[in-house]
Design an enzyme around this catalytic site. Structure first.
Site, short mmCIF file in Angstrom:
data_model
loop_
_atom_site.label_atom_id
_atom_site.label_comp_id
_atom_site.label_asym_id
_atom_site.label_seq_id
_atom_site.Cartn_x
_atom_site.Cartn_y
_atom_site.Cartn_z
N LYS A 31 0.85 -1.19 0.00
CA LYS A 31 0.00 0.00 0.00
C LYS A 31 0.88 1.24 0.00
CE LYS A 31 -2.24 1.67 3.64
NZ LYS A 31 -2.06 3.12 3.60
N ASP A 58 -3.41 4.30 -1.87
CA ASP A 58 -4.30 4.75 -0.79
C ASP A 58 -4.21 6.27 -0.65
OD1 ASP A 58 -5.77 4.97 1.60
OD2 ASP A 58 -4.07 4.37 2.85
N LYS A 60 -7.16 8.12 -0.88
CA LYS A 60 -8.47 8.49 -0.32
C LYS A 60 -9.03 9.74 -1.01
CE LYS A 60 -7.27 6.72 4.30
NZ LYS A 60 -5.82 6.51 4.12
N ASP A 63 -13.30 14.63 -3.55
CA ASP A 63 -13.36 15.92 -4.26
C ASP A 63 -14.61 15.89 -5.14
OD1 ASP A 63 -12.56 18.37 -5.56
OD2 ASP A 63 -10.48 17.86 -5.14
N THR A 122 -10.17 4.45 10.65
CA THR A 122 -10.09 3.54 11.80
C THR A 122 -9.53 4.24 13.05
OG1 THR A 122 -8.08 2.75 10.74
CG2 THR A 122 -9.98 1.33 10.62
N ARG A 213 2.74 -0.38 10.73
CA ARG A 213 3.77 -0.36 11.75
C ARG A 213 4.12 -1.70 12.39
NH1 ARG A 213 0.96 4.90 14.13
NH2 ARG A 213 -0.74 3.76 13.11
O1 C5P Z 1 0.68 1.35 10.85
P1 C5P Z 1 -0.74 0.88 10.72
O2 C5P Z 1 -0.87 -0.64 10.72
O3 C5P Z 1 -1.68 1.56 11.67
O4 C5P Z 1 -1.13 1.35 9.24
C1 C5P Z 1 -2.44 1.34 8.75
C2 C5P Z 1 -2.44 1.95 7.38
O5 C5P Z 1 -3.76 1.92 6.86
C3 C5P Z 1 -1.96 3.40 7.33
O6 C5P Z 1 -1.23 3.56 6.12
C4 C5P Z 1 -3.25 4.20 7.26
O7 C5P Z 1 -3.09 5.39 6.51
C5 C5P Z 1 -4.19 3.24 6.51
N1 C5P Z 1 -5.62 3.41 6.74
C6 C5P Z 1 -6.17 3.37 8.02
N2 C5P Z 1 -7.52 3.56 8.19
C7 C5P Z 1 -8.32 3.75 7.12
C8 C5P Z 1 -7.76 3.77 5.83
C9 C5P Z 1 -6.40 3.58 5.69
O8 C5P Z 1 -5.46 3.16 8.99
N3 C5P Z 1 -9.62 3.86 7.29
#
Ligand code: C5P
Length: 237
Positions: A31, A58, A60, A63, A122, A213
């Site tokens: 991603k 990603d 998002k 617009d 999230t 992460r």
């Molecule tokens: O590091 P972590 O596991 O929290 O990463 C989650 C990834 O998913 C990040 O790149 C974040 O931008 C993305 N994301 C998210 N929630 C969403 C859409 C995308 O955490 N609703």
């Protein structure tokens, strides 16, 4: 593992390339989000796509329909396998995204990227809803936006693993559910609030897991990804 998408949330193409090289084979795709895209631009998307990696772009998009259609067209041209928009942009915006992806696919005879809608980030919790002017619970808003995305012709949604069951009930088994917010028992939650472990999310019906992460900040990212893949295999056997 096909369903494991690793978030390359780093600043440079060199770091992204190094992570992709280390994780290829255990990750089902990568991603690329606003951090890497803003600092490096679309060439890293093209580079990974040309290597045969599945790239979830990603960004998002949120617009007016005409602008989102142009952005989705550019994403399709870059070779992205999956692209997302915010469902809160409304039906006309999502329909324009769908049409742009399909038109570009027809023009190039390539498969259209999957178009997915973000329901609610999230990182948001029930306690924050009123502060952004939404007078009901996260789950209600997620269900409403997932149904709107499906009615607008999209392939699925991004949602928290805690919302999988209600989306499956409302949208059926063929609708893709992409779940970030994946955390094991020992992982730091960071800014995520609605989390679940990888095995639990798959067992609940997630189509793709997005993990950042817990893998990319681990001392050994490949070992961390392999642990998650093993946990998923155990949960589905
Ligand atoms: O590091 P972590 O596991 O929290 O990463 C989650 C990834 O998913 C990040 O790149 C974040 O931008 C993305 N994301 C998210 N929630 C969403 C859409 C995308 O955490 N609703």
């Amino acid at each position: 593992m096909d369903q494991l998408l690793v978030a390359l949330d780093v600043d440079t193409a060199a770091e992204a390339r190094a992570l992709a090289d280390r994780l290829r084979g255990v990750a089902g795709g990568f991603k690329i989000g606003s951090r890497l895209f803003t600092s490096h631009g679309p060439s890293i998307v093209q580079e990974l796509a040309e290597r045969g990696d599945r790239v979830f772009l990603d960004l998002k998009f949120h617009d007016i329909p005409n602008t989102v259609a142009g952005a989705v067209n550019a994403a399709a041209r870059s070779g992205a396998w999956m692209v997302n928009v915010h469902a809160a942009g409304g039906a006309a915006m999502m329909e324009a995204a769908r049409k742009a992806a399909d038109q570009e696919a027809a023009r190039t005879s390539r498969p259209a990227p999957l178009i997915i809608a973000v329901t609610m980030l999230t990182s948001l919790s029930d306690a924050m809803m009123e502060t952004i002017g939404i007078g009901h619970r996260v789950a209600d808003q997620v269900e409403r936006l997932a149904a709107l995305a499906q009615a607008s012709g999209l392939d699925g949604v991004v949602a928290s693993p805690q919302e999988i069951a209600l989306i499956r009930r409302r949208c059926g088994s063929a609708f893709a559910i992409v779940t970030p917010g994946i955390r094991g028992a020992g992982d730091a939650k960071g800014d995520q609030s609605r989390t679940m472990s990888a095995g639990e999310a798959l067992a609940a019906g997630s189509t793709y897991l997005v993990v950042g992460r817990p893998i990319i900040a681990a001392a050994d990212p490949r070992a961390a990804a392999e642990r998650i893949a093993a946990e998923c295999a155990a949960s589905s056997s």
